[in-house]
Enzyme design. Sequence first.
Site, PDB file in Angstrom:
ATOM      1  CG  HIS A  19      -1.978   1.041   1.219  1.00 28.88           C
ATOM      2  ND1 HIS A  19      -3.008   1.047   2.134  1.00 28.88           N
ATOM      3  CD2 HIS A  19      -2.183   2.119   0.435  1.00 28.88           C
ATOM      4  CE1 HIS A  19      -3.800   2.087   1.914  1.00 28.88           C
ATOM      5  NE2 HIS A  19      -3.309   2.758   0.887  1.00 28.88           N
ATOM      6  NE  ARG A  85      -2.436  13.711  -2.325  1.00 28.55           N
ATOM      7  CZ  ARG A  85      -1.891  14.907  -2.093  1.00 28.55           C
ATOM      8  NH1 ARG A  85      -1.137  15.471  -3.016  1.00 28.55           N
ATOM      9  NH2 ARG A  85      -2.104  15.520  -0.933  1.00 28.55           N
ATOM     10  CB  ALA A  86      -6.173   7.050  -2.229  1.00 26.62           C
ATOM     11  CB  SER A  87      -7.044  12.116  -1.031  1.00 32.90           C
ATOM     12  OG  SER A  87      -5.799  12.718  -1.337  1.00 32.90           O
ATOM     13  CD  GLU A 310      -2.754   5.423   4.038  1.00 33.69           C
ATOM     14  OE1 GLU A 310      -3.671   6.068   3.540  1.00 33.69           O
ATOM     15  OE2 GLU A 310      -2.715   5.110   5.255  1.00 33.69           O
TER      16      GLU A 310
END
Length: 375
Positions: A19, A85-87, A310
């Site tokens: 992750h 980038r997840a956000s 992460e």
Amino acid sequence: MTIRQVDHQNAVGMIIDCHGHYTTAPQQLGDYREAQQDALRADPGHVGDKAVLSITDDELRDSLEGNQLRLQRERDIDLTLFSPRASWMGHHIGNEHTSRFWTEHCNDLIARICELYPTNFAPVCQLPQSPGVGVEGSIRELRRCVDELGFVGCNLNPDPSGGMWTGPPLFDPYWRPLYEALCELDVPAMIHVSATCNPNFHVTSSHYLGADTTAFVQAMTSGLFRDFPEMRWVIPHGGGAVPYHWGRFKGMAESARAADREGGGGDGADWSLLDELMDNVFFDTCVYHQAGIDLLVDVVPTDNILFGSEMLGAVKGLDPDSGHGYDDTKRYLDRADLSADRRTRIFSGNVRRVYPRLTVPEPAGSPAPTSREQS
């Protein structure tokens, strides 16, 4: 609790982080996204075109050398599964064209990074999801990334509405074609939300952790994996509230099953027992304190835990009590009460099993293949 230090090269082989996100991209990527949003503010139906994103290889290297690569070296992490980038996935922004162009650029950057650093990173893609739009575009991008670019997995947003939860739940037939593609390609999905436009939820705390828990419960109460026995999900951030409330979920499922057997009438859900989910659902170790990791490895079966940090993600600061980064999750696992075998499975063996397209060098003394399969 027994505290044990381990030498990762001698005791557990490789350290594979399942992750990681590209949160340090050059400014041009943010500028591109801002230009998309400017066009949408002027015309919400704006289509436009993909346009060109000009970022050099040297700029990619500069964005990584002092950040993810430095931390990999400092923390003895050999390989990171790396995604956009997840956000910033931002599936609620704009329309399906907005999401498609943005997603392709983000995934292309990940592919380039993994070509530049094939022994440090393996690619995981985002999908061009959009509220009210079918999954066909997501399937096309998944196939492009896996078949053409050698990606080993994807991030699947269970709530592309951005915290409003207006879309179909994960057990709805809407998702079935995408699940079929995941099984055909033999790639897992990390169930990962993005930003929220709902002021009731903070993005990387209540929204992320609530979505992790919600995804697990939707799987547990739907019989989903009986229809897709080969599909694999990774629930990030330690599984949200799931490990902490393992007994609640276990008891609810057992009670519902008993009610069905006795003809007493259940709640209408198609419950799976926790043991029945363990071939399909896995949890990472993005839990940022020792007690949380200790609970995770004590409660969740070892074969269902994948090492993850992460980095660089939601919590980048130093813990004043230890002087180390909160997201240095390897330190917590090194100190957890784990046998060498359990630690090895968490650090590498489980990731290899859940991500079978991932090809990594074998432990010391074995031949070293390429870092990832090229399809």
